[in-house]
Design a protein around this motif. Structure first.
Motif, short mmCIF file in Angstrom:
data_model
loop_
_atom_site.label_atom_id
_atom_site.label_comp_id
_atom_site.label_asym_id
_atom_site.label_seq_id
_atom_site.Cartn_x
_atom_site.Cartn_y
_atom_site.Cartn_z
N THR A 1 0.40 -0.97 -0.41
CA THR A 1 -0.05 0.42 0.08
C THR A 1 0.76 1.28 0.32
OG1 THR A 1 -0.24 -0.11 2.60
CG2 THR A 1 -1.59 -1.42 1.28
N TYR A 2 -0.05 2.31 -1.18
CA TYR A 2 0.53 4.04 -0.49
C TYR A 2 0.02 4.81 -0.46
CZ TYR A 2 4.03 7.86 -2.56
OH TYR A 2 4.24 9.02 -2.64
N ASN A 3 0.22 4.58 1.21
CA ASN A 3 -0.64 6.28 1.98
C ASN A 3 -1.75 6.11 1.57
OD1 ASN A 3 1.63 8.16 1.57
ND2 ASN A 3 0.65 8.90 -0.49
N LEU B 1 -1.59 0.28 -4.37
CA LEU B 1 0.27 0.51 -5.21
C LEU B 1 0.19 -0.63 -6.16
CD1 LEU B 1 2.32 2.09 -5.83
CD2 LEU B 1 3.53 0.34 -5.12
N ILE C 1 7.11 6.35 -6.24
CA ILE C 1 7.08 6.49 -4.61
C ILE C 1 7.83 6.95 -3.55
CG2 ILE C 1 5.46 4.06 -4.55
CD1 ILE C 1 8.40 3.10 -4.35
N TYR D 1 12.23 3.52 -0.27
CA TYR D 1 11.90 3.09 -0.86
C TYR D 1 12.49 1.76 -1.93
CZ TYR D 1 8.51 4.17 2.41
OH TYR D 1 7.50 4.45 4.10
N SER E 1 15.08 1.80 2.62
CA SER E 1 13.66 1.42 2.77
C SER E 1 13.08 1.09 4.17
CB SER E 1 13.42 -0.28 1.94
OG SER E 1 13.76 -1.09 2.46
N GLU F 1 3.73 -1.44 4.06
CA GLU F 1 2.87 0.01 3.82
C GLU F 1 4.15 1.11 3.37
OE1 GLU F 1 0.73 0.59 7.94
OE2 GLU F 1 -0.74 -1.28 7.15
N LEU F 2 4.01 1.92 2.60
CA LEU F 2 4.25 2.79 2.08
C LEU F 2 3.45 4.19 2.91
CD1 LEU F 2 5.68 1.37 -1.62
CD2 LEU F 2 6.55 0.84 0.77
N ARG F 3 4.41 5.11 3.13
CA ARG F 3 4.03 6.44 3.30
C ARG F 3 5.04 7.61 2.85
NH1 ARG F 3 -0.73 6.26 5.14
NH2 ARG F 3 -0.64 4.71 6.53
N ASP F 4 4.47 8.59 2.08
CA ASP F 4 5.42 10.29 1.66
C ASP F 4 6.59 10.59 3.16
OD1 ASP F 4 4.72 10.65 -0.96
OD2 ASP F 4 2.85 11.13 -0.21
#
Length: 135
Positions: A28-30, A34, A105, A109, A115, A132-135
């Motif tokens: 997931t991104y934000n 994704l 992204i 990461y 990462s 889980e990816l976030r800005d």
């Protein structure tokens, strides 16, 4: 004929026959899946496992063969998702070099060393990861 069988089997077990286990998950991104890119798991020893991210954010990994998973143990994780993966990269003009695809992204990461994502793959049990990816 016998030599062909030997050649085929010589690669059946990968490097040193390190044990793998099925690995899957979602990226997931934000907070949203994704829908493109690649996931890579790098073990402490042996070959890395990679897999394409599907449109729903899901992935499954392969090390030595299609869908065999990742080597059992601790892994550093990297994820790439570029304009080329998303299908939004502009085509290069004739007689020009193709541009390097832009990451969609945060760049941290895209490298195992930055990462801060890790995963523990177990021989028996659930190897389903949410990355889980976030800005």
């Amino acid at each position: 004929m016998a030599s062909a069988s030997v050649m085929l089997c010589s690669g059946c077990f990968g490097q040193k026959g390190l044990e793998t286990a099925p690995v899957s998950g979602v990226v997931t991104y934000n907070g949203k899946p994704l829908p493109y890119g690649r996931v890579s798991f790098r073990p402490e020893a042996g070959s890395p496992a990679t897999g394409a991210i599907q449109s729903d954010g899901s992935f499954s990994l392969s090390t030595y063969g299609n869908g065999d998973g990742a080597i059992v143990g601790t892994h550093q994780v990297s994820i790439t998702a570029t304009e080329a993966d998303a299908g939004t990269m502009a085509e290069a003009a004739a007689n020009t070099e193709m541009a390097v695809p832009k990451s969609l992204i945060p760049k941290k990461y895209t490298s195992f060393s930055t990462s801060e994502l890790t995963a523990e793959v177990v021989a028996r049990g659930d190897n389903k990861f949410t990355l889980e990816l976030r800005d």
